[in-house]
Design a protein around this motif. Structure first.
Motif: not given
Length: 213
Positions: A61-82
């Motif tokens: 994507s043009s503006n990226g995907t972030r998990v808890n504020g950190a830009e990622i390409e692929e990440a494992l999600l945990k309960d409560g992650d933004r």
């Protein structure tokens, strides 16, 4: 069942249960979760679910995907992650979302791209996931928010002047060497001694005689 709560730009919330193995997210009308925010790409990201784990993957994507504020390409999600899809914020729940969210839409502050959303309590950095051998290697978590602070770049003025002096000196040395080689070839002599002879050899010799009384 795992679910994701999306906080839309108009202040409403959308609760999406992860019933499928793959959930597509973006502005394209065929997406499972359609985002209307201009900062979201047509095919922004996917959420992949298995019996044990849930992953979020950015689709370039043009503006990226972030998990808890950190830009990622692929990440494992945990309960409560933004999770941020452009400017659209979402919260991942390992189980059902809180019932109050399903009953009444809630407003949420909008977070700019340069200011990541606050991470939930006891949140840990997202776990970057590598692809199998032969595929494009994924970089670790990348943080890129805003420009570096003023003065963070080294001053190159002095080094630039020094480089100019060195280059000029090398040109001068090459000119002198070339001149000496040409003189040696044509005159069969040494340019330094020949120059000294021309300067001082042509000077008339003055003999001083002392008269006796």
């Amino acid at each position: 069942m795992a679910s994701v709560v999306f906080y839309m730009e108009d202040g409403t919330t959308l609760v999406h249960k992860l019933e499928n193995d793959v959930t597509t997210i973006g502005r394209h009308p065929d997406s499972d979760v359609v985002l209307t925010c201009p900062s979201s790409s047509g095919r922004h990201a996917v959420i992949k679910s298995s019996e044990q784990d849930v992953y979020v993957q950015d689709l370039g994507s043009s503006n990226g995907t972030r998990v808890n504020g950190a830009e990622i390409e692929e990440a494992l999600l945990k309960d409560g992650d933004r999770v941020g899809f452009g400017d659209v914020q979402a919260v991942f729940y390992a189980g059902d979302a809180p019932s109050v969210l399903e009953e009444k839409p809630l407003a949420t502050p909008r977070f700019s791209k340069s200011l990541p959303p606050p991470a939930p309590v006891n949140a840990e950095p997202p776990i970057a996931v590598s692809k199998p051998a032969g595929g494009r290697a994924l970089s670790p978590v990348r943080r890129a928010y805003g420009k570096p602070a003023t003065g963070s770049y080294p001053d190159t003025t002095e080094s630039g002047c020094m480089t100019g002096i060195i280059v000029t000196s090398l040109f001068a040395l090459a000119f002198v060497v070339g001149l000496a080689m040409r003189h040696s070839k044509e005159m069969n002599g040494n340019i330094i001694t020949d120059t000294i002879d021309k300067l001082f050899g042509s000077m008339p010799k003055i003999k001083i005689e002392r008269k006796e009384e």
